[in-house]
Design an enzyme around this catalytic site. Sequence first.
Site, PDB file in Angstrom:
ATOM      1  N   LYS A  13      12.778 -42.893  71.489  1.00 19.13           N
ATOM      2  CA  LYS A  13      11.604 -43.624  71.990  1.00 19.13           C
ATOM      3  C   LYS A  13      10.635 -43.995  70.866  1.00 19.13           C
ATOM      4  CE  LYS A  13       9.326 -39.445  73.741  1.00 19.13           C
ATOM      5  NZ  LYS A  13      10.142 -38.503  72.938  1.00 19.13           N
ATOM      6  N   ARG A  91       2.382 -34.882  77.579  1.00 15.91           N
ATOM      7  CA  ARG A  91       3.538 -33.991  77.486  1.00 15.91           C
ATOM      8  C   ARG A  91       3.560 -33.002  78.653  1.00 15.91           C
ATOM      9  NH1 ARG A  91       5.642 -35.217  72.384  1.00 15.91           N
ATOM     10  NH2 ARG A  91       6.953 -33.579  71.540  1.00 15.91           N
ATOM     11  N   ARG A 130      19.078 -36.130  62.296  1.00 14.46           N
ATOM     12  CA  ARG A 130      17.904 -36.951  61.929  1.00 14.46           C
ATOM     13  C   ARG A 130      17.376 -36.555  60.548  1.00 14.46           C
ATOM     14  NH1 ARG A 130      13.042 -37.725  66.070  1.00 14.46           N
ATOM     15  NH2 ARG A 130      12.750 -35.470  65.883  1.00 14.46           N
ATOM     16  N   ARG A 163      13.098 -32.562  59.412  1.00 10.64           N
ATOM     17  CA  ARG A 163      11.895 -31.982  60.010  1.00 10.64           C
ATOM     18  C   ARG A 163      12.146 -30.516  60.327  1.00 10.64           C
ATOM     19  NH1 ARG A 163       9.889 -35.943  64.785  1.00 10.64           N
ATOM     20  NH2 ARG A 163       9.495 -33.909  65.705  1.00 10.64           N
ATOM     21  N   ARG A 174      12.538 -26.705  71.889  1.00  9.98           N
ATOM     22  CA  ARG A 174      11.868 -27.955  72.274  1.00  9.98           C
ATOM     23  C   ARG A 174      12.444 -28.512  73.579  1.00  9.98           C
ATOM     24  NH1 ARG A 174      12.596 -31.528  67.270  1.00  9.98           N
ATOM     25  NH2 ARG A 174      11.248 -33.034  68.278  1.00  9.98           N
TER      26      ARG A 174
HETATM   27  P1  AMP Z   1       7.318 -35.312  68.513  1.00  9.21           P
HETATM   28  O1  AMP Z   1       7.284 -35.971  67.171  1.00  9.21           O
HETATM   29  O2  AMP Z   1       6.766 -36.166  69.604  1.00  9.21           O
HETATM   30  O3  AMP Z   1       8.685 -34.742  68.834  1.00  9.21           O
HETATM   31  O4  AMP Z   1       6.318 -34.051  68.431  1.00  9.21           O
HETATM   32  C1  AMP Z   1       6.529 -33.003  67.499  1.00  9.21           C
HETATM   33  C2  AMP Z   1       5.740 -31.800  67.911  1.00  9.21           C
HETATM   34  O5  AMP Z   1       4.331 -32.099  67.933  1.00  9.21           O
HETATM   35  C3  AMP Z   1       6.019 -31.264  69.321  1.00  9.21           C
HETATM   36  O6  AMP Z   1       7.162 -30.429  69.362  1.00  9.21           O
HETATM   37  C4  AMP Z   1       4.732 -30.502  69.623  1.00  9.21           C
HETATM   38  O7  AMP Z   1       4.680 -29.269  68.933  1.00  9.21           O
HETATM   39  C5  AMP Z   1       3.675 -31.423  68.998  1.00  9.21           C
HETATM   40  N1  AMP Z   1       3.191 -32.429  69.968  1.00  9.21           N
HETATM   41  C6  AMP Z   1       3.374 -33.783  69.924  1.00  9.21           C
HETATM   42  N2  AMP Z   1       2.781 -34.387  70.962  1.00  9.21           N
HETATM   43  C7  AMP Z   1       2.217 -33.401  71.707  1.00  9.21           C
HETATM   44  C8  AMP Z   1       1.482 -33.375  72.914  1.00  9.21           C
HETATM   45  N3  AMP Z   1       1.215 -34.493  73.620  1.00  9.21           N
HETATM   46  N4  AMP Z   1       1.039 -32.163  73.377  1.00  9.21           N
HETATM   47  C9  AMP Z   1       1.297 -31.028  72.707  1.00  9.21           C
HETATM   48  N5  AMP Z   1       2.001 -30.973  71.563  1.00  9.21           N
HETATM   49  C10 AMP Z   1       2.463 -32.148  71.054  1.00  9.21           C
END
Ligand code: AMP
Length: 224
Positions: A13, A91, A130, A163, A174
Site C-alpha cells: 500500500k 491502525r 524487502r 528494516r 506485526r
Molecule cells: P509501517 O511502516 O506502516 O509498517 O509502520 C511501522 C511501525 O510504525 C509499526 O509497526 C508501528 O510500530 C508504528 N506505526 C506506524 N503507524 C502507526 C499507527 N497509526 N499507530 C501506531 N503505531 C504505528
Amino acid sequence: MNLIFLGPPGVGKGTQAKRIAEEYKLLNIATGDLLREAVKKKSPLGRKAEEIMARGELVPDELVFGLVKEQIGMNPKCQDRRGVLLDGFPRNVYQAEILDQYLKEIGEKINQVVYFQVSEEEIIQRLSARRVCKSCQANYNLLTQPPKKDNVCDYCGSTLTQRADDRPETIRERLKVYQKETAPLVEYYHKQGLLKEINGVGKVEEIHTLLKKLLPYGKNYSKN
Ligand code: AMP
C-alpha cells in the site's frame, strides 16, 4: 478527497500510496515513514517510538495522532493539496474515531477506504525480501523488484538495508498486532459504506491501474 489505504504490513500500500498521492495531488501521510524519520533524528518522539517499533508493536495513539494532525495542519486543504491520503493510519478503532472527530471539526471527512488484501504467506515472503535505501527511503524487493546493482540504491547510490521490523520474529508480531488491532477497521469502514477491496497480488503497474478504477471521481482528480 480524503483517502485511507488499509491492509496488513507488506501488502504494497505504501508504494501505491506514493504514486496515487502524486497523481491525485493528495498529501501522502505515511505514519510509519514519519516515525522512522523521528527515530533517525533522535527527536523525543523518535526516542519513545524506537523500541516499540523494533518490537513490532503499536506506538501510543496520541503520539501518532499528534503527527497526523501536525501534517494536516490548520489548513483543511492541506498545503494546496486536494486532500490527504493516509497510509498506516488509523491502525485501530480508537484512532479511526479520533480521526473522524478531527476531520469533522475541520469540515472534512473520509471519502473512501481501500483495503488491500494478500495472504499471510505472501506477506511474510514480501517483508523478508524487502530492502530500503538508507538515504532516500526507496523500497526494493529482492525477489520481485531488485536493485540494478546488489545492495545499492538505483536512485542515490546509497547502501540498502533491512528494516529492523522486517526480521522474521518481528514480522510475526506485526501480523498478530494487525489481526487484533487493525483488522476490525475493515468492518468499521464497511459499515459506513466507505470500503473498497483490492487484491494486492500482482505487478505494481497492474494494481495501480485497478486502483485508479476504484477511486471516486478518478477522472476528475487524476492528472491522466
Ligand atoms: P509501517 O511502516 O506502516 O509498517 O509502520 C511501522 C511501525 O510504525 C509499526 O509497526 C508501528 O510500530 C508504528 N506505526 C506506524 N503507524 C502507526 C499507527 N497509526 N499507530 C501506531 N503505531 C504505528
